[in-house]
Design an enzyme around this catalytic site. Structure first.
Site, PDB file in Angstrom:
ATOM      1  N   PHE A  26       0.756  -1.209   0.248  1.00 33.74           N
ATOM      2  CA  PHE A  26      -0.180   0.227  -0.050  1.00 33.74           C
ATOM      3  C   PHE A  26       0.836   1.247   0.065  1.00 33.74           C
ATOM      4  CE2 PHE A  26       0.708  -0.270   4.605  1.00 33.74           C
ATOM      5  CZ  PHE A  26       1.051   0.956   4.919  1.00 33.74           C
ATOM      6  N   LYS A  56      -0.977  -6.687  -9.323  1.00 33.30           N
ATOM      7  CA  LYS A  56      -1.956  -6.679  -8.411  1.00 33.30           C
ATOM      8  C   LYS A  56      -1.634  -5.545  -7.341  1.00 33.30           C
ATOM      9  CE  LYS A  56      -3.174  -8.001  -4.796  1.00 33.30           C
ATOM     10  NZ  LYS A  56      -3.765  -7.214  -3.713  1.00 33.30           N
ATOM     11  N   ARG A  77      -6.057  -1.332  -0.718  1.00 37.82           N
ATOM     12  CA  ARG A  77      -6.255  -0.061   0.133  1.00 37.82           C
ATOM     13  C   ARG A  77      -5.994   1.174  -0.810  1.00 37.82           C
ATOM     14  NH1 ARG A  77      -2.387  -1.799   4.487  1.00 37.82           N
ATOM     15  NH2 ARG A  77      -2.634  -4.069   4.217  1.00 37.82           N
ATOM     16  N   SER A  85       5.086  -7.130   3.169  1.00 37.18           N
ATOM     17  CA  SER A  85       5.472  -7.436   4.475  1.00 37.18           C
ATOM     18  C   SER A  85       6.301  -9.114   4.465  1.00 37.18           C
ATOM     19  CB  SER A  85       4.349  -7.796   5.282  1.00 37.18           C
ATOM     20  OG  SER A  85       3.333  -8.663   4.862  1.00 37.18           O
ATOM     21  N   CYS A 145       9.597   1.154   3.776  1.00 39.35           N
ATOM     22  CA  CYS A 145      10.496   0.235   4.101  1.00 39.35           C
ATOM     23  C   CYS A 145      11.855   0.614   4.445  1.00 39.35           C
ATOM     24  CB  CYS A 145      10.803  -1.039   2.981  1.00 39.35           C
ATOM     25  SG  CYS A 145      11.163  -0.282   1.362  1.00 39.35           S
ATOM     26  N   GLU A 155       9.571  -4.915  12.989  1.00 36.99           N
ATOM     27  CA  GLU A 155       8.797  -3.760  12.126  1.00 36.99           C
ATOM     28  C   GLU A 155       7.896  -3.307  12.836  1.00 36.99           C
ATOM     29  OE1 GLU A 155       7.606  -4.405   8.103  1.00 36.99           O
ATOM     30  OE2 GLU A 155       8.833  -2.692   7.492  1.00 36.99           O
TER      31      GLU A 155
HETATM   32  P1  NAD Z   1       1.201  -6.664   2.787  1.00 34.39           P
HETATM   33  O1  NAD Z   1       2.078  -7.982   2.958  1.00 34.39           O
HETATM   34  O2  NAD Z   1       0.058  -6.808   3.788  1.00 34.39           O
HETATM   35  O3  NAD Z   1       0.414  -6.938   1.306  1.00 34.39           O
HETATM   36  C1  NAD Z   1       1.364  -6.583   0.185  1.00 34.39           C
HETATM   37  C2  NAD Z   1       0.567  -7.458  -0.838  1.00 34.39           C
HETATM   38  O4  NAD Z   1       0.321  -8.756  -0.710  1.00 34.39           O
HETATM   39  C3  NAD Z   1      -1.026  -6.677  -1.217  1.00 34.39           C
HETATM   40  O5  NAD Z   1      -1.051  -6.546  -2.719  1.00 34.39           O
HETATM   41  C4  NAD Z   1      -1.840  -7.624  -0.612  1.00 34.39           C
HETATM   42  O6  NAD Z   1      -3.102  -7.610  -0.977  1.00 34.39           O
HETATM   43  C5  NAD Z   1      -1.140  -9.027  -0.555  1.00 34.39           C
HETATM   44  N1  NAD Z   1      -1.152  -9.918   0.273  1.00 34.39           N
HETATM   45  C6  NAD Z   1      -1.771  -9.711   1.655  1.00 34.39           C
HETATM   46  N2  NAD Z   1      -1.718 -10.918   2.191  1.00 34.39           N
HETATM   47  C7  NAD Z   1      -1.760 -12.072   1.489  1.00 34.39           C
HETATM   48  C8  NAD Z   1      -1.786 -13.344   1.495  1.00 34.39           C
HETATM   49  N3  NAD Z   1      -1.718 -13.842   2.619  1.00 34.39           N
HETATM   50  N4  NAD Z   1      -1.094 -14.134   0.337  1.00 34.39           N
HETATM   51  C9  NAD Z   1      -1.114 -13.389  -0.646  1.00 34.39           C
HETATM   52  N5  NAD Z   1      -1.111 -12.156  -0.955  1.00 34.39           N
HETATM   53  C10 NAD Z   1      -1.281 -11.407   0.109  1.00 34.39           C
HETATM   54  O7  NAD Z   1       2.090  -5.377   2.861  1.00 34.39           O
HETATM   55  P2  NAD Z   1       1.393  -3.843   3.005  1.00 34.39           P
HETATM   56  O8  NAD Z   1       1.032  -3.748   4.439  1.00 34.39           O
HETATM   57  O9  NAD Z   1       0.558  -3.612   1.934  1.00 34.39           O
HETATM   58  O10 NAD Z   1       2.726  -3.098   2.833  1.00 34.39           O
HETATM   59  C11 NAD Z   1       3.626  -2.823   3.889  1.00 34.39           C
HETATM   60  C12 NAD Z   1       4.851  -3.819   4.056  1.00 34.39           C
HETATM   61  O11 NAD Z   1       5.733  -3.846   2.796  1.00 34.39           O
HETATM   62  C13 NAD Z   1       5.754  -3.383   5.221  1.00 34.39           C
HETATM   63  O12 NAD Z   1       6.377  -4.531   5.797  1.00 34.39           O
HETATM   64  C14 NAD Z   1       7.084  -2.723   4.317  1.00 34.39           C
HETATM   65  O13 NAD Z   1       8.394  -2.887   5.059  1.00 34.39           O
HETATM   66  C15 NAD Z   1       7.050  -3.671   3.123  1.00 34.39           C
HETATM   67  N6  NAD Z   1       7.807  -2.987   1.965  1.00 34.39           N
HETATM   68  C16 NAD Z   1       8.807  -3.343   1.502  1.00 34.39           C
HETATM   69  C17 NAD Z   1       9.763  -2.843   0.548  1.00 34.39           C
HETATM   70  C18 NAD Z   1      11.008  -3.428   0.311  1.00 34.39           C
HETATM   71  O14 NAD Z   1      11.540  -2.917  -0.795  1.00 34.39           O
HETATM   72  N7  NAD Z   1      11.424  -4.357   0.780  1.00 34.39           N
HETATM   73  C19 NAD Z   1       8.795  -1.684   0.011  1.00 34.39           C
HETATM   74  C20 NAD Z   1       7.743  -1.313   0.494  1.00 34.39           C
HETATM   75  C21 NAD Z   1       6.883  -2.054   1.399  1.00 34.39           C
END
Ligand code: NAD
Length: 492
Positions: free
Chosen positions: A156, A180, A184, A233, A288, A383
């Site tokens: 998001f 995808k 949110r 995440s 991140c 985190e």
């Molecule tokens: P999230 O993991 O909840 O969601 C990411 C994506 O995965 C979304 O599109 C979501 O719909 C999908 N998703 C959620 N649950 C799933 C499941 N059980 N199975 C398959 N797909 C699923 O992350 P978020 O809350 O949207 O974003 C924040 C997180 O992203 C933080 O942990 C942050 O550190 C991380 N992030 C990492 C980087 C990086 O480069 N390492 C960059 C940006 C954000």
């Protein structure tokens, strides 16, 4: 600046085969703005049928796109770049309204996304392949070939930029890409789909399928999807990586972070205070690359005081945005309370930060600084993903590096110092993938690639730059023999 509100909730449909389509489920989920809790959109909640339709359209379109010379493909990307600049304001307002960040932060995110587009444009000049006469009359050449239908799953917090870590390079390389987005923050992807269409990208080369984990699983499992990139995440990154690679497909999954800032007592106070305060409060700590744990080496009091002072002067709603959901806000408030119960000292308590009345229905937390956390506590190891800086005290640089090394994550580590030797030592010993010296958010800009280590990345390679080209392509080796001599040996 506060983001503009739509006159009525925006409906985000899927984008399949060059047209916007309602999901076959007929189901939509509400999208609320973190700023004030107002309903600002409805997002399609798709299922495997929508994924199948998107993959079918992508699969049909991919061969012609792959056969289009890269110089011609690049012309579409050139037009996309111009259209994104023209629409920068609209993209920034939509991204800010749905993700909670400020409009200024959202503008910066769009511009950083465009940098990757510019890198992708230059691919035509970067990789002309290789050629060598390996034996008399025998020439080996290489060429990069696209994979076919590929997909990206994104979080998001950067609705425009993180997808752009993926699709410009994937599409320039000749693939058909399926996005995808996070449910949110769906509207930016709708605008991007329209811009691709306006830029002249053939139908089926860029698709958007909205939804939740069920859509992600359907994308991974579809036999025509060749590679999956994920950003989000750590627990989900791990699941996506394991599911994709178990099917023998290419995967790269970037996860969460717990970024350490090592503060040496000789650091320039003004540079350190600004860099550290801005790092943990930017995007309300929801990035991140945000500073999360300050490891203060020896006597750093005056610099810490300056960090507290700078963070305390931040006005919510103007200089800092909101937290994505009420549940995330509750989680952050609980983590602060827990650290307090364990004896840490709250140098700055964002729970009582002043808030303009217009944002009363939103999810807000001011900058929070927790001093004296213990190294094993949740505040020091997990985190939190909010504007919270934990401080742990250590006596030496070696102790700081040992702590950094125990960190389960490995996205970014920064050091603030005026000593070249200290900076060099941290750069050498750090276990993170991205290291900063006197910079709070050490994001490598293009053409340098982005990626962490340990629990911040599953898979090999990085997501942007040259590593991006490698991820989205395969190298074909062609051996050619044109010779007028009939003789041959086993080498020729
Ligand atoms: P999230 O993991 O909840 O969601 C990411 C994506 O995965 C979304 O599109 C979501 O719909 C999908 N998703 C959620 N649950 C799933 C499941 N059980 N199975 C398959 N797909 C699923 O992350 P978020 O809350 O949207 O974003 C924040 C997180 O992203 C933080 O942990 C942050 O550190 C991380 N992030 C990492 C980087 C990086 O480069 N390492 C960059 C940006 C954000």
């Amino acid at each position: 600046m506060t983001p503009r509100k739509p006159t009525q909730p925006i409906v985000s449909n899927n984008y399949i085969g060059g047209e916007f389509r309602a999901p076959q489920t007929g189901a939509f989920a509400p999208v609320h703005s973190p700023y004030d809790g107002e309903l600002v959109g409805q997002v399609a909640m798709s299922d495997a049928r929508d994924v199948a339709a998107a993959v079918a359209a992508a699969h049909a379109a991919a061969p012609k796109w792959a056969a289009t010379p890269i110089k011609e493909r690049s012309l579409v990307l050139f037009r996309m770049r111009e259209l994104m600049l023209v629409n920068l304001d609209a993209l920034a307002h939509v991204a800010a309204r749905e993700s909670g960040k400020t409009v200024g932060e959202a503008q910066a995110e769009v511009l950083k996304g465009i940098e990757v587009l510019e890198f992708a444009l230059s691919m035509q000049n970067l990789d002309a392949g290789g050629a060598m006469e390996v034996s008399r009359g025998v020439i080996c050449t290489t060429r990069r070939a696209p994979l076919g239908v590929v997909a990206g799953i994104v979080p998001f917090n950067f609705p425009v930029m993180v997808p752009m870590w993926m699709y410009p390079i994937a599409i320039a390389a000749g693939n058909a890409f399926i996005l995808k987005p996070s449910d949110r923050v769906p509207t930016a992807s709708t605008l991007i789909a329209q811009l691709w269409s306006d830029a002249g990208l053939p139908a089926g080369i860029f698709s958007v399928v909205h939804g939740d984990g069920a859509v992600v699983n359907a994308i991974i499992d579809h036999p025509h999807v060749e590679a999956v990139a994920f950003v989000g995440s750590t627990p989900v990154a791990k699941l996506v990586y394991q599911r994709t690679t178990a099917l023998g497909k290419r995967a790269l999954a970037l996860g969460g972070a717990k970024n350490h800032i090592i503060l040496a007592p000789d650091a320039d106070p003004a540079i350190a205070a600004a860099g550290i305060a801005d790092s943990f409060t930017g995007c309300a700590g929801q990035r991140c690359m945000a500073a999360s744990l300050l490891v203060a080496v020896g006597p750093c009091e005056s610099i810490i005081d300056a960090i507290v002072e700078r963070a305390a002067s931040i006005h919510l709603g103007e200089q800092m945005g909101a937290i994505i959901t009420p549940a995330s806000l509750t989680r952050l408030q609980a983590a602060i309370a827990e650290a307090q119960e364990h004896g840490a000292l709250l140098r700055l308590d964002g729970r009582s930060a002043p808030l303009p009345a217009e944002f009363a229905g939103g999810n807000w937390l001011g900058p929070t600084i927790i001093d004296g956390v213990t190294p094993a506590s949740r505040a020091a190891t997990e985190e939190l993903f909010g504007p919270v800086l934990s401080i742990v005290r250590v006596p030496t640089l070696e102790a700081a590096l040992a702590l950094e090394g125990q960190n389960a994550y490995g996205n970014a580590t920064s050091v603030f110092t005026q000593s070249g030797a200290v900076a060099q030592k941290v750069a050498e010993a750090s276990t993170s993938g991205m290291i900063g010296v006197n910079i709070g958010v050490p994001v490598p800009r293009e053409p340098f690639s982005f990626g962490g280590t340990k629990q911040s990345r599953f898979g090999h390679g990085d997501i942007t730059g040259q590593a991006g080209i490698e991820f989205w392509t395969t190298v074909k080796k062609i051996t050619t023999k044109w010779t007028l001599q009939p003789d041959s040996s086993w080498m020729s």
